[in-house]
Design an enzyme around this catalytic site. Structure first.
Site, PDB file in Angstrom:
ATOM      1  N   ASP A 483       0.806  -1.224   0.150  1.00 16.51           N
ATOM      2  CA  ASP A 483       0.043  -0.295  -0.142  1.00 16.51           C
ATOM      3  C   ASP A 483       0.903   1.290  -0.074  1.00 16.51           C
ATOM      4  O   ASP A 483       0.386   2.445  -0.251  1.00 16.51           O
ATOM      5  CB  ASP A 483      -0.987   0.357   1.335  1.00 16.51           C
ATOM      6  CG  ASP A 483      -2.184  -0.475   0.998  1.00 16.51           C
ATOM      7  OD1 ASP A 483      -2.685  -0.457  -0.165  1.00 16.51           O
ATOM      8  OD2 ASP A 483      -2.965  -1.022   1.893  1.00 16.51           O
TER       9      ASP A 483
HETATM   10  C1  BGC Z   1      -2.455  -3.432   4.558  1.00 14.31           C
HETATM   11  C2  BGC Z   1      -2.384  -4.422   3.421  1.00 14.31           C
HETATM   12  C3  BGC Z   1      -1.151  -4.214   2.945  1.00 14.31           C
HETATM   13  C4  BGC Z   1       0.126  -4.018   3.760  1.00 14.31           C
HETATM   14  C5  BGC Z   1       1.347  -3.807   3.014  1.00 14.31           C
HETATM   15  C6  BGC Z   1      -1.535  -3.630   5.410  1.00 14.31           C
HETATM   16  O1  BGC Z   1      -1.484  -2.648   6.280  1.00 14.31           O
HETATM   17  O2  BGC Z   1      -3.683  -3.868   5.033  1.00 14.31           O
HETATM   18  O3  BGC Z   1      -3.652  -4.244   2.699  1.00 14.31           O
HETATM   19  O4  BGC Z   1      -0.878  -5.026   1.825  1.00 14.31           O
HETATM   20  O5  BGC Z   1      -0.284  -3.429   4.668  1.00 14.31           O
HETATM   21  O6  BGC Z   1       1.273  -2.322   2.742  1.00 14.31           O
END
Ligand code: BGC
Length: 812
Positions: A483
């Site tokens: 993200d």
């Molecule tokens: C989110 C995921 C994401 C991960 C890596 C998490 O906080 O819930 O959707 O893939 O972070 O960024």
């Protein structure tokens, strides 16, 4: 250093000091009513949605840590104490907290008086039970007072913390007998209220926080408790609370139980009132009657235990490694169920007022719980698919209560569509239920444009096919799994959200990781097409996958010793040798290899060797190296974190199992297990003073080598790590993997793992699988015997209706 120990026979973690490095919590509730509960009785409760229907108030990020909970005070003479130590923090003569599967037990004693609490949410009702057992262990009679205390939240937890100009005037309660009714907003548009009750006559009560605590006191020293007498206050506005007083006398050796019930009650619109402005209490009274004796509570507790026994018997292992047994048989599956219920909404790191259910998160979580609750997995898939858009893209999140997509965050996370294929394929492999593909499912919750689920999967697949960039790699959009890799965002102002600022997609920024996913889940989609007899579509899908595989293995996807991570919006490499920082990322190494990309060319092995050489640490594998030391506007949030934390070179536990699975794909069982072990709670328990988060469950992130507190965990409980680790250990390392044709048994274990047994319920059958292997062997099935019959390959053919399978496997 440890702060407790595992009691495997009881499936409990026993915490032996209240002074854990951080609050160590547990979750109560399996269906609709949930509570978070810490080892010092902190936490809160909600019904269905942690944001919209919050029963009790919690104070975030306050000091001392973990403020507010469901507290009991005991006042004997001038000594005031709590069985769970907080909030008074009076030194106890003994303390113990046992976090179990769906329940927690506390035991504290002071001056010969022992208080035990059993807390759980019964399976069939919307309430939490706290049974307080008081035992006089001294040689003389004792007289003392017990006080309960919870603080009500005015339902919407977000509004509750912000809208004081209104909220300080809306609070309302009623009190009848020993039951306190919290009825704020019931007079207008709500048809629900909350109750807090005890199954004994009370001496007194309070419902106004000011009266109970006093404006300049705190829960550590409530004024009315110090005075030894609650005041009978009836809250009117401000902050309503619920506090009971019981005056108790116990003879030497005597014991007494009090059953406290915190409940949520809903009334039909036309049955809201008993009389003018007096709430209808019929349903509350009926609920309380179900739990007003020890026998009834015992029965409800036994029912809960039975429920969990059933779930946890679906996959069990007996090996010579206690830590593996413990994680597989108990804690890892338990955490998977918690992620099913909570997604990323409510933990001690997720406020419960922010994110609802994540599209990708929920699809991945499903991989870990589908074998436990296939029916609910089915429902979940339909809910998730209903938030997909017609072009195959998807809302990144949705609200559990309304099941509607969340337009604040919108769509544009280009990995999301493929996770729907992952979840659906896992569900069908597990259950054989192909009918789900024919279910009519709306797009963006609009029934008028509903299509069969299979059409949703096609659109997921085609979304990637139709959104490729200059290198023929998938466009990344706002982000892919990571993200924080926001390649189209270009944010320069504080406060702009990295996930929603800027265009939702650019024509240049691409993701190699989504390419790896496309190979893995594109092939799973093709298999579903085969099963539906859609040969042409299957062939088309496989051809697209092969195209992608080529691109991944070409200079576009391969940097010489590892897979590239992405291309930014200028077309520059992210995760390549030419980058000064962030030369290598873990995600494409794990995912491309677990998808089988580069296995034949040797690139797979090379990529994993590079991971070991450049990203490994004693606490797990870091997400990237070298860490970003300056902010890169063209990369987004990833470079916003100080080096070593979160996505900037932290050990992001979620993708460690991808590497471990990838190692099993190329047959290196020793290394696969080494990767598994490094982040495994049963192993990190020994270094709890460094790791700090709960030693029975996974956390999202462990600080990487560049961080000041290397090895320190954060964001425990709600992480895709739970599901992926369970997939890794159960399906790849121990190797029992559901296929459309039947259970496949193809373990990849450490050389010295020894023989082991797996009992697996799969569709109507129970499979008793015993695996023998000589020392030194890591992978390979030499012989598979099912009920005395030799079978070629490593798949146990599925026989409809058959209930027992005896399976002997010899590795070699
Ligand atoms: C989110 C995921 C994401 C991960 C890596 C998490 O906080 O819930 O959707 O893939 O972070 O960024």
């Amino acid at each position: 250093m440890k702060f407790g120990y595992f009691d495997d026979a009881n499936r409990e973690y026993v915490i032996t000091t209240p002074r854990t490095p951080l609050p160590w919590i547990n979750y109560l509730g399996c269906n609709e009513f949930f509570s978070l509960i810490s080892n010092t009785c902190g936490g809160y409760s909600f019904y269905k949605d942690a944001k919209l229907l919050r029963l009790t108030r919690y104070r975030y990020n306050d000091m001392p840590l973990d403020c507010n909970g469901k507290y009991f005070y005991i006042k004997e003479g001038d000594t005031l104490w709590n069985p769970g130590w907080k909030p008074t923090q009076t030194e106890l003569d003994s303390y113990e907290c046992r976090h179990g599967i769906g329940y927690s037990k506390f035991s504290g004693s002071k001056n010969g008086l022992k208080a035990d609490i059993l807390s759980f949410v019964p399976l069939k009702d919307t309430c939490e039970i706290s049974r307080l057992t008081l035992t006089n262990e001294s040689g003389a009679d004792k007289t003392f007072s017990v006080f309960s205390y919870v603080e009500w939240c005015l339902w919407n937890a977000d509004d509750d913390m912000k809208n004081f100009q209104r909220n300080f005037s809306t609070g309302e309660v009623e009190v009848v007998g020993s039951t306190i009714y919290h009825k704020t907003e019931y007079r207008e548009r709500r048809n629900h209220y909350a109750i807090y009750s005890v199954n004994a006559p009370i001496t007194a009560f309070d419902t106004s926080r000011d009266a109970f605590i006093g404006a300049y006191h705190s829960p550590a020293n409530p004024e009315a408790v110090l005075a030894g007498k609650l005041t009978g206050s009836i809250a009117s506005g401000w902050s309503p609370v619920a506090a009971h007083q019981l005056d108790v006398t116990l003879k030497a050796g005597e014991s007494k139980d009090f059953i406290f019930v915190l409940g949520y009650v809903e009334n039909p619109e036309d049955e809201k009132w008993e009389s003018h402005q007096v709430i209808n209490k019929t349903r509350a009274i009926a609920l309380l009657a179900k739990y007003d004796t020890d026998a009834k509570v015992d029965a409800a507790f036994a029912e809960l235990k039975e429920y969990w026994n059933g779930l946890l018997s679906k996959y069990t292992v007996e090996s010579s490694n206690d830590k593996v047994n413990r994680m597989v048989n108990i804690w890892n599956q338990y955490q998977c169920m918690v992620t099913f219920n909570m997604s990323r909404s409510a933990s001690y790191y997720e406020s419960g007022i922010g994110r609802g259910m994540g599209f990708r998160d929920s699809c991945q979580d499903l991989l870990g719980f589908v074998h436990l609750i296939p029916d609910r997995a089915r429902e979940r898939i339909i809910d998730i698919a209903s938030t997909q858009f017609q072009d195959g893209s998807a809302y990144h999140q949705y609200q559990p209560l309304t099941k509607k997509g969340n337009s604040d965050i919108g769509s544009g996370f280009n990995d999301d569509p493929l996770w729907l294929i992952a979840g659906t394929s896992a569900y069908i492999r597990e259950t054989g239920d192909m009918t789900i593909l024919d279910e009519m499912v709306p797009f963006d919750n609009d029934e008028s444009v509903a299509q069969p689920l299979m059409e949703h999967l096609k659109r997921s697949f085609d979304y990637i096919v139709n959104h490729k960039g200059p290198h023929k790699l998938p466009l990344i959009g706002r982000a892919d799994w990571n993200d924080c890799l926001n390649l189209n965002c270009h944010s320069t102002q504080p406060g702009e959200s990295f996930q929603t600022f800027g265009p939702s997609e650019g024509p240049v920024a691409e993701s190699v990781f989504i390419g790896g996913m496309f190979v893995k889940y594109g092939l799973e989609y093709a298999e579903l097409c085969d099963l539906q007899g859609k040969d042409q579509e299957a062939a088309r899908a496989r051809a697209e996958v092969e195209e992608m595989r080529k691109v991944l293995l070409s200079d576009a996807g391969w940097d010489g010793d590892w897979f590239v991570r992405a291309y930014d919006s200028y077309g520059n490499k992210v995760g390549g040798k030419e980058c000064e920082e962030g030369q290598i990322y873990i995600e494409p190494q794990g995912f491309c290899v677990l998808a089988g990309v580069g296995v034949e060319t040797g690139q797979a092995q090379k990529a994993l060797d590079s991971v070991k050489e450049r990203l490994d640490t004693q606490y797990g594998i870091m997400i990237l190296q070298p860490a970003y030391t300056v902010y890169h506007e063209e990369l987004g949030e990833v470079s916003s974190y100080p080096p070593g934390y979160k996505e900037n070179a932290g050990i992001f536990c979620h993708n460690n199992p991808w590497v471990s699975i990838a190692e099993t794909v190329i047959g290196r069982g020793d290394r696969a297990f080494e990767v598994y072990r490094k982040t495994c709670p049963a192993y990190t328990e020994e270094i709890s003073e460094i790791h700090r988060t709960e030693p029975y469950i996974y956390c999202q992130m462990v600080a990487g080598r560049d961080a000041k507190f290397h090895g320190e965990g954060k964001n425990s409980w709600l992480t895709g790590t739970a599901a992926w680790t369970f997939v890794n250990i159960s399906q790849y390392i121990l190797g029992v993997y559901p296929t459309h044709q039947g259970l496949s048994v193809d373990p990849c274990v450490p050389s010295d793992f020894g023989d082991f047994k797996v009992t697996r319920k799969f569709r109507e059958g129970t499979y008793h699988i015993s695996i023998r292997k000589a020392d030194g062997i890591q992978k390979g099935v030499k012989e598979l015997v099912v009920d005395g019959q030799k079978v070629d390959g490593h798949i146990i053919p599925y026989v409809k209706g058959k209930t027992e399978y005896q399976v002997e496997v010899v590795m070699g």
